[in-house]
Design a protein around this motif. Sequence first.
Motif, PDB file in Angstrom:
ATOM      1  N   UNK A  59       0.800  -1.226   0.000  1.00  0.00           N
ATOM      2  CA  UNK A  59       0.000   0.000   0.000  1.00  0.00           C
ATOM      3  C   UNK A  59       0.837   1.282   0.000  1.00  0.00           C
ATOM      4  N   UNK A  60       1.780   1.313  -0.929  1.00  0.00           N
ATOM      5  CA  UNK A  60       2.516   2.551  -1.171  1.00  0.00           C
ATOM      6  C   UNK A  60       2.388   2.899  -2.649  1.00  0.00           C
ATOM      7  N   UNK A  61       2.598   4.169  -2.950  1.00  0.00           N
ATOM      8  CA  UNK A  61       2.369   4.650  -4.305  1.00  0.00           C
ATOM      9  C   UNK A  61       3.416   5.691  -4.674  1.00  0.00           C
ATOM     10  N   UNK A  62       3.789   5.714  -5.942  1.00  0.00           N
ATOM     11  CA  UNK A  62       4.704   6.726  -6.466  1.00  0.00           C
ATOM     12  C   UNK A  62       3.865   7.858  -7.035  1.00  0.00           C
ATOM     13  N   UNK A  63       4.165   9.085  -6.593  1.00  0.00           N
ATOM     14  CA  UNK A  63       3.404  10.254  -7.028  1.00  0.00           C
ATOM     15  C   UNK A  63       4.350  11.369  -7.460  1.00  0.00           C
ATOM     16  N   UNK A  64       3.786  12.335  -8.187  1.00  0.00           N
ATOM     17  CA  UNK A  64       4.573  13.499  -8.586  1.00  0.00           C
ATOM     18  C   UNK A  64       4.533  14.558  -7.477  1.00  0.00           C
ATOM     19  N   UNK A  65       5.086  15.717  -7.753  1.00  0.00           N
ATOM     20  CA  UNK A  65       5.152  16.783  -6.753  1.00  0.00           C
ATOM     21  C   UNK A  65       3.788  17.308  -6.320  1.00  0.00           C
ATOM     22  N   UNK A  66       2.770  17.087  -7.149  1.00  0.00           N
ATOM     23  CA  UNK A  66       1.416  17.526  -6.818  1.00  0.00           C
ATOM     24  C   UNK A  66       0.581  16.385  -6.245  1.00  0.00           C
ATOM     25  N   UNK A  67       1.252  15.305  -5.893  1.00  0.00           N
ATOM     26  CA  UNK A  67       0.605  14.107  -5.356  1.00  0.00           C
ATOM     27  C   UNK A  67      -0.286  13.412  -6.384  1.00  0.00           C
ATOM     28  N   UNK A  68       0.007  13.660  -7.659  1.00  0.00           N
ATOM     29  CA  UNK A  68      -0.757  13.048  -8.736  1.00  0.00           C
ATOM     30  C   UNK A  68       0.034  11.962  -9.448  1.00  0.00           C
ATOM     31  N   UNK A  69      -0.536  11.468 -10.517  1.00  0.00           N
ATOM     32  CA  UNK A  69       0.049  10.396 -11.309  1.00  0.00           C
ATOM     33  C   UNK A  69       1.354  10.865 -11.964  1.00  0.00           C
ATOM     34  N   UNK A  70       2.359   9.977 -11.991  1.00  0.00           N
ATOM     35  CA  UNK A  70       3.635  10.327 -12.608  1.00  0.00           C
ATOM     36  C   UNK A  70       3.546  10.142 -14.127  1.00  0.00           C
ATOM     37  N   UNK A  71       4.423  10.843 -14.821  1.00  0.00           N
ATOM     38  CA  UNK A  71       4.483  10.749 -16.281  1.00  0.00           C
ATOM     39  C   UNK A  71       5.406   9.594 -16.682  1.00  0.00           C
ATOM     40  N   UNK A  72       5.377   9.253 -17.954  1.00  0.00           N
ATOM     41  CA  UNK A  72       6.296   8.233 -18.485  1.00  0.00           C
ATOM     42  C   UNK A  72       7.738   8.667 -18.246  1.00  0.00           C
ATOM     43  N   UNK A  73       8.018   9.940 -18.481  1.00  0.00           N
ATOM     44  CA  UNK A  73       9.378  10.458 -18.290  1.00  0.00           C
ATOM     45  C   UNK A  73       9.822  10.301 -16.840  1.00  0.00           C
ATOM     46  N   UNK A  74       8.926  10.573 -15.904  1.00  0.00           N
ATOM     47  CA  UNK A  74       9.265  10.417 -14.489  1.00  0.00           C
ATOM     48  C   UNK A  74       9.485   8.945 -14.149  1.00  0.00           C
ATOM     49  N   UNK A  75       8.679   8.073 -14.699  1.00  0.00           N
ATOM     50  CA  UNK A  75       8.834   6.633 -14.445  1.00  0.00           C
ATOM     51  C   UNK A  75      10.191   6.152 -14.960  1.00  0.00           C
ATOM     52  N   UNK A  76      10.574   6.624 -16.127  1.00  0.00           N
ATOM     53  CA  UNK A  76      11.880   6.251 -16.685  1.00  0.00           C
ATOM     54  C   UNK A  76      13.000   6.892 -15.879  1.00  0.00           C
ATOM     55  N   UNK A  77      12.829   8.158 -15.515  1.00  0.00           N
ATOM     56  CA  UNK A  77      13.841   8.874 -14.737  1.00  0.00           C
ATOM     57  C   UNK A  77      14.146   8.218 -13.409  1.00  0.00           C
ATOM     58  N   UNK A  78      13.105   7.775 -12.717  1.00  0.00           N
ATOM     59  CA  UNK A  78      13.350   7.147 -11.411  1.00  0.00           C
ATOM     60  C   UNK A  78      13.886   5.725 -11.565  1.00  0.00           C
ATOM     61  N   UNK A  79      13.806   5.165 -12.773  1.00  0.00           N
ATOM     62  CA  UNK A  79      14.320   3.816 -13.036  1.00  0.00           C
ATOM     63  C   UNK A  79      15.800   3.822 -13.433  1.00  0.00           C
ATOM     64  N   UNK A  80      16.399   4.976 -13.633  1.00  0.00           N
ATOM     65  CA  UNK A  80      17.775   5.070 -14.134  1.00  0.00           C
ATOM     66  C   UNK A  80      18.768   4.205 -13.343  1.00  0.00           C
ATOM     67  N   UNK A  81      18.791   4.222 -12.007  1.00  0.00           N
ATOM     68  CA  UNK A  81      19.766   3.361 -11.317  1.00  0.00           C
ATOM     69  C   UNK A  81      19.583   1.871 -11.648  1.00  0.00           C
ATOM     70  N   UNK A  82      18.349   1.426 -11.771  1.00  0.00           N
ATOM     71  CA  UNK A  82      18.072   0.028 -12.114  1.00  0.00           C
ATOM     72  C   UNK A  82      18.428  -0.244 -13.571  1.00  0.00           C
ATOM     73  N   UNK A  83      18.173   0.741 -14.431  1.00  0.00           N
ATOM     74  CA  UNK A  83      18.460   0.585 -15.854  1.00  0.00           C
ATOM     75  C   UNK A  83      19.960   0.397 -16.086  1.00  0.00           C
ATOM     76  N   UNK A  84      20.772   1.176 -15.410  1.00  0.00           N
ATOM     77  CA  UNK A  84      22.230   1.020 -15.530  1.00  0.00           C
ATOM     78  C   UNK A  84      22.619  -0.396 -15.115  1.00  0.00           C
TER      79      UNK A  84
END
Length: 187
Positions: free
Chosen positions: A87-112
């Motif tokens: 029961x945890x969720x990833x949100x943007x700065x406005x507590x809303x849904x994240x964008x594709x770019x944000x999803x990819x951006x936060x995945x960078x450490x795993x992607x490397x």
Amino acid sequence: MDENTIDDVLFNAHQNPQEVEFAGFWIRVLASIIDSFALTPIVLLSFYNIFVLKSIPLMVILSILSILYKPLLEWRYGATIGKMVVKIKVVNEKMGRITVEQAIGRYIPWLISQILSLITSFYLFNSPDFSTINSMLDIGTLAQTSPLDNVSTIYSFIFILLVGSLVIDKQKQGVHDKIARTFCIKK
């Protein structure tokens, strides 16, 4: 368009700061463990491929599926299966849904990490000794001859620091969250 920051969202008249609880390190570790179970079919098929099929195209397909799991689910649903369970969720700065770019951006450490793993897998699959591999010990021994073995080891420590940085952050943001301007909150 008005660009509110997390502080604006937390302290505006519509949202009490006590209502937002950031997800800390251990609950996110638990979510990752659950995600490991969710990825078990891919992992098992990967082992079957290594020991029996030895197919490079299948290795690439399984790697792509593994790479897509986290950013795709976090973009589409705001959470991976593990995050949904705890029961945890990833949100943007406005507590809303994240964008594709944000999803990819936060995945960078795993992607490397995934890219290093994929390169190592190509090395293993193309090694003349790969056809004789029949145990995890054989895989480990052969992987140590990979030109990226030291790089992967060093990056593992960097990865722990990047993701683990959320332990000392007041809003429980890891470097990956800061890059993407996201937060992981308890629902």
